[in-house]
Motif scaffolding. Structure first.
Motif, PDB file in Angstrom:
ATOM      1  N   THR A 109       0.846  -1.197   0.000  1.00 39.68           N
ATOM      2  CA  THR A 109       0.000   0.000   0.000  1.00 39.68           C
ATOM      3  C   THR A 109       0.880   1.246   0.000  1.00 39.68           C
ATOM      4  O   THR A 109       2.085   1.175   0.240  1.00 39.68           O
ATOM      5  N   GLY A 110       0.257   2.377  -0.241  1.00 40.57           N
ATOM      6  CA  GLY A 110       0.977   3.640  -0.178  1.00 40.57           C
ATOM      7  C   GLY A 110       1.661   3.806   1.168  1.00 40.57           C
ATOM      8  O   GLY A 110       2.836   4.169   1.252  1.00 40.57           O
ATOM      9  N   ARG A 111       0.926   3.493   2.226  1.00 40.96           N
ATOM     10  CA  ARG A 111       1.469   3.662   3.576  1.00 40.96           C
ATOM     11  C   ARG A 111       2.699   2.780   3.789  1.00 40.96           C
ATOM     12  O   ARG A 111       3.727   3.236   4.296  1.00 40.96           O
ATOM     13  N   ASP A 112       2.613   1.504   3.375  1.00 41.65           N
ATOM     14  CA  ASP A 112       3.758   0.600   3.553  1.00 41.65           C
ATOM     15  C   ASP A 112       4.947   1.053   2.710  1.00 41.65           C
ATOM     16  O   ASP A 112       6.100   0.906   3.108  1.00 41.65           O
ATOM     17  N   ASN A 113       4.638   1.603   1.540  1.00 47.58           N
ATOM     18  CA  ASN A 113       5.722   2.094   0.688  1.00 47.58           C
ATOM     19  C   ASN A 113       6.442   3.293   1.314  1.00 47.58           C
ATOM     20  O   ASN A 113       7.616   3.509   1.070  1.00 47.58           O
ATOM     21  N   ILE A 114       5.717   4.061   2.106  1.00 43.87           N
ATOM     22  CA  ILE A 114       6.356   5.184   2.792  1.00 43.87           C
ATOM     23  C   ILE A 114       7.438   4.650   3.734  1.00 43.87           C
ATOM     24  O   ILE A 114       8.572   5.138   3.752  1.00 43.87           O
ATOM     25  N   PHE A 115       7.086   3.584   4.477  1.00 37.90           N
ATOM     26  CA  PHE A 115       8.076   3.004   5.397  1.00 37.90           C
ATOM     27  C   PHE A 115       9.223   2.351   4.627  1.00 37.90           C
ATOM     28  O   PHE A 115      10.388   2.473   5.008  1.00 37.90           O
ATOM     29  N   LEU A 116       8.872   1.661   3.542  1.00 37.69           N
ATOM     30  CA  LEU A 116       9.898   1.022   2.720  1.00 37.69           C
ATOM     31  C   LEU A 116      10.890   2.056   2.187  1.00 37.69           C
ATOM     32  O   LEU A 116      12.104   1.914   2.313  1.00 37.69           O
ATOM     33  N   ASN A 117      10.348   3.131   1.632  1.00 30.82           N
ATOM     34  CA  ASN A 117      11.208   4.192   1.095  1.00 30.82           C
ATOM     35  C   ASN A 117      12.048   4.823   2.189  1.00 30.82           C
ATOM     36  O   ASN A 117      13.218   5.126   1.984  1.00 30.82           O
ATOM     37  N   GLY A 118      11.413   5.021   3.337  1.00 29.91           N
ATOM     38  CA  GLY A 118      12.141   5.591   4.471  1.00 29.91           C
ATOM     39  C   GLY A 118      13.343   4.737   4.831  1.00 29.91           C
ATOM     40  O   GLY A 118      14.453   5.250   5.021  1.00 29.91           O
ATOM     41  N   SER A 119      13.123   3.426   4.858  1.00 25.38           N
ATOM     42  CA  SER A 119      14.231   2.557   5.271  1.00 25.38           C
ATOM     43  C   SER A 119      15.334   2.570   4.217  1.00 25.38           C
ATOM     44  O   SER A 119      16.515   2.506   4.552  1.00 25.38           O
ATOM     45  N   LEU A 120      14.958   2.701   2.927  1.00 27.04           N
ATOM     46  CA  LEU A 120      15.978   2.795   1.877  1.00 27.04           C
ATOM     47  C   LEU A 120      16.801   4.074   2.045  1.00 27.04           C
ATOM     48  O   LEU A 120      17.962   4.135   1.663  1.00 27.04           O
ATOM     49  N   LEU A 121      16.169   5.101   2.620  1.00 23.17           N
ATOM     50  CA  LEU A 121      16.867   6.366   2.812  1.00 23.17           C
ATOM     51  C   LEU A 121      17.546   6.436   4.185  1.00 23.17           C
ATOM     52  O   LEU A 121      18.085   7.461   4.566  1.00 23.17           O
ATOM     53  N   GLY A 122      17.457   5.332   4.934  1.00 21.46           N
ATOM     54  CA  GLY A 122      18.139   5.277   6.224  1.00 21.46           C
ATOM     55  C   GLY A 122      17.304   5.746   7.402  1.00 21.46           C
ATOM     56  O   GLY A 122      17.834   6.060   8.464  1.00 21.46           O
ATOM     57  N   PHE A 123      15.998   5.818   7.231  1.00 19.37           N
ATOM     58  CA  PHE A 123      15.136   6.220   8.351  1.00 19.37           C
ATOM     59  C   PHE A 123      14.427   5.007   8.936  1.00 19.37           C
ATOM     60  O   PHE A 123      13.877   4.187   8.206  1.00 19.37           O
ATOM     61  N   GLY A 124      14.414   4.926  10.264  1.00 18.72           N
ATOM     62  CA  GLY A 124      13.732   3.829  10.940  1.00 18.72           C
ATOM     63  C   GLY A 124      12.238   4.065  10.954  1.00 18.72           C
ATOM     64  O   GLY A 124      11.749   5.122  10.529  1.00 18.72           O
ATOM     65  N   ARG A 125      11.510   3.064  11.456  1.00 23.86           N
ATOM     66  CA  ARG A 125      10.051   3.138  11.491  1.00 23.86           C
ATOM     67  C   ARG A 125       9.568   4.323  12.313  1.00 23.86           C
ATOM     68  O   ARG A 125       8.645   5.035  11.913  1.00 23.86           O
ATOM     69  N   ALA A 126      10.223   4.553  13.451  1.00 28.78           N
ATOM     70  CA  ALA A 126       9.796   5.647  14.325  1.00 28.78           C
ATOM     71  C   ALA A 126       9.993   7.002  13.637  1.00 28.78           C
ATOM     72  O   ALA A 126       9.140   7.880  13.724  1.00 28.78           O
ATOM     73  N   ASP A 127      11.132   7.113  12.955  1.00 29.41           N
ATOM     74  CA  ASP A 127      11.399   8.349  12.199  1.00 29.41           C
ATOM     75  C   ASP A 127      10.289   8.623  11.208  1.00 29.41           C
ATOM     76  O   ASP A 127       9.800   9.747  11.086  1.00 29.41           O
ATOM     77  N   MET A 128       9.923   7.569  10.473  1.00 26.80           N
ATOM     78  CA  MET A 128       8.918   7.739   9.431  1.00 26.80           C
ATOM     79  C   MET A 128       7.542   7.968  10.046  1.00 26.80           C
ATOM     80  O   MET A 128       6.724   8.685   9.489  1.00 26.80           O
ATOM     81  N   GLN A 129       7.308   7.332  11.193  1.00 32.95           N
ATOM     82  CA  GLN A 129       6.020   7.506  11.881  1.00 32.95           C
ATOM     83  C   GLN A 129       5.775   8.995  12.170  1.00 32.95           C
ATOM     84  O   GLN A 129       4.664   9.494  12.022  1.00 32.95           O
ATOM     85  N   ARG A 130       6.856   9.691  12.514  1.00 32.62           N
ATOM     86  CA  ARG A 130       6.727  11.122  12.823  1.00 32.62           C
ATOM     87  C   ARG A 130       6.414  11.939  11.572  1.00 32.62           C
ATOM     88  O   ARG A 130       5.841  13.009  11.656  1.00 32.62           O
ATOM     89  N   ARG A 131       6.856  11.435  10.432  1.00 27.34           N
ATOM     90  CA  ARG A 131       6.673  12.215   9.193  1.00 27.34           C
ATOM     91  C   ARG A 131       5.432  11.806   8.415  1.00 27.34           C
ATOM     92  O   ARG A 131       5.050  12.492   7.461  1.00 27.34           O
ATOM     93  N   ILE A 132       4.839  10.683   8.834  1.00 30.21           N
ATOM     94  CA  ILE A 132       3.822  10.115   7.941  1.00 30.21           C
ATOM     95  C   ILE A 132       2.613  11.028   7.748  1.00 30.21           C
ATOM     96  O   ILE A 132       2.083  11.127   6.643  1.00 30.21           O
TER      97      ILE A 132
END
Ligand SMILES: Nc1ncnc2c1ncn2[C@@H]1O[C@H](COP(=O)(O)OP(=O)(O)OP(=O)(O)O)[C@@H](O)[C@H]1O
Ligand SMILES: [Mg+2]
Length: 422
Positions: A109-132
């Motif tokens: 999903t779009g949401r899961d892809n946000i986390f996937l992309n974040g991890s490719l850019l070196g951001f953890g789940r918590a980091d991305m959670q703050r930006r989502i």
């Protein structure tokens, strides 16, 4: 934040691709091979000895025709590709929005892809959670954020991609001609965010075929042509050089067409055959040829803003015709109707016409800016209701603007600037 350090440096960079042809069997594939004979395993230089620098805080536009090496340049910066020779140096964290959908997993999903992309850019789940929230908000995907992205339209891909690329706080933002697929409202939103990035002193590099966009947003520009660097520097200088070449090519094309017509010994553009969709009328009097003449009575390949232009309509009246009215219409190539004068409005009474002659419509100073335009010509009866001969949008011409500085829009309006202040 802006300093004199370079964010990106290309030093004598070349990139060679090896073209691995699949076995070509079908007739169509063999035809492609004949038309583009590159040979089996032939190599191809997508970039050749390219050197330029992008200072930190610069907004750089990358321009050039299709296949000139723009995307290849961006892929070298993001390390998707390695140079064949030369060096690419990048300082700072890069966030890139390249081809549509690249970097997305279609089944997620779009949401899961946000986390996937974040991890490719070196951001953890918590980091991305703050930006989502910011990402979902910006992308305006509503409930589609929980739909697999394979069901997204290209505009939706772009929204999500742009939202992610700009939410991860990059030092360098790279986009490749992706804004073009967004609707106008979203494009404006992207432009605002790019502008905000620029104010914050981040480095931005973007590929665009919209010269207007590059002129408005970029502080500098690089022009690639067949993998070679043609110009790099201020946006104005680079775009002017690019437009000079494109204009020259256009002019040469017109000159070739013109020479061909002269070689065929045609005194004027021939009228199209009877019954053509663009020509109608009863032909008691007909327009047998049309010429676009300059001040010297020549037919130039291209007109310049401010030139004298005479539209000459050669007629032949096969029987006496009383008080016919000759008229024209001028359109911009986009279809915009500029004007529609005729001999009646112009106060020219023609009386009784028989045999051959011509009617001239003369513009002393052409008030059009660079662009493509087209003339319609027609001759009607005195009541203006019955067409004798109407040639609809059949006479295209090109205007260039070499002598004056104005570049945008279509009309050259004589005006003055003044200023008052303390
Ligand atoms: N992986 C590859 N293998 C072989 N050739 C490639 C590869 N990638 C790009 N090329 C070739 O390199 C040249 C430059 O391609 P590139 O995608 O950089 O052009 P571009 O300037 O981005 O064009 P466009 O405006 O169409 O996007 C093209 O001729 C292309 O066919
Ligand atoms: Mg490209």
């Amino acid at each position: 934040m802006p300093n004199t350090m370079s964010s990106i440096e290309f030093e004598h960079v070349s990139k060679r691709f090896t073209l691995h042809h699949e076995k070509r069997n079908s007739l169509q594939e063999r035809m492609v091979n004949v038309l583009h004979p590159r040979g089996e395993g032939e190599t191809f230089w997508a970039l050749r000895d390219v050197s330029f620098e992008v200072p930190t805080g610069e907004t750089l536009g990358l321009i050039g025709h299709n296949g000139s090496g723009k995307s290849t340049t961006l892929k070298l910066i993001t390390r998707i590709l390695e140079p064949t020779s030369g060096a690419v140096r990048v300082r700072g964290r890069v966030s890139a929005l390249l081809e549509l959908g690249s970097g997305f997993h279609p089944d997620l999903t779009g949401r899961d892809n946000i986390f996937l992309n974040g991890s490719l850019l070196g951001f953890g789940r918590a980091d991305m959670q703050r930006r989502i929230d910011d990402i979902v908000d910006f992308a305006e995907l509503g409930p589609f954020i929980d739909t697999p992205v394979k069901h997204y339209s290209s505009g939706m891909y772009m929204r999500l991609g742009f939202a992610i690329a700009t939410a991860v706080d990059p030092d360098i933002l790279i986009t490749d001609e992706v804004l073009a697929v967004g609707d106008e409202a979203f494009q404006r939103k992207c432009m605002e965010r790019i502008y905000q990035f620029r104010q914050e002193g981040r480095t931005i590099l973007f590929v665009s075929h919209s010269l207007e966009l590059v002129r408005n947003l970029c502080t500098s520009a690089v022009w690639l042509d067949h993998g070679e660097l043609k110009a790099a520097g201020s946006t104005t200088a680079t775009l002017d050089a690019y437009m000079r070449q494109t204009n020259t090519q256009e002019q040469e094309r017109h000159q070739r067409e013109h020479a061909r017509r002269e070689a065929d010994a045609q005194p004027a553009e021939p009228a199209p055959a009877a019954g053509s969709a663009n020509r109608w009328g009863s032909r008691e009097i007909e327009i047998v040829g049309v010429q676009l003449l300059d001040a010297r009575g020549h037919e130039p390949a291209v007109f310049q803003t401010g030139d004298k232009l005479t539209l000459r309509m050669h007629y032949e009246a096969h029987q006496p015709v009383t008080d016919p009215v000759f008229g024209i219409a001028l359109h911009h190539a986009s279809g915009f109707h500029i004007n529609g004068p005729n001999t009646r409005f112009g106060g020219l009474a023609l009386g009784r016409l028989q045999g051959k002659g011509f009617v001239d419509y003369t513009i002393d100073e052409l008030p059009l800016l660079a662009g493509n335009y087209v003339f319609t010509v027609a001759v009607y009866d005195a009541s203006l209701t019955h067409p004798f001969d109407h040639h609809h949008m059949l006479y295209p011409f090109v205007v260039q603007t070499n002598a004056i500085a104005e570049r945008w829009g279509s009309f050259y309006i004589q005006a003055r600037w003044s200023y008052s202040g303390t």
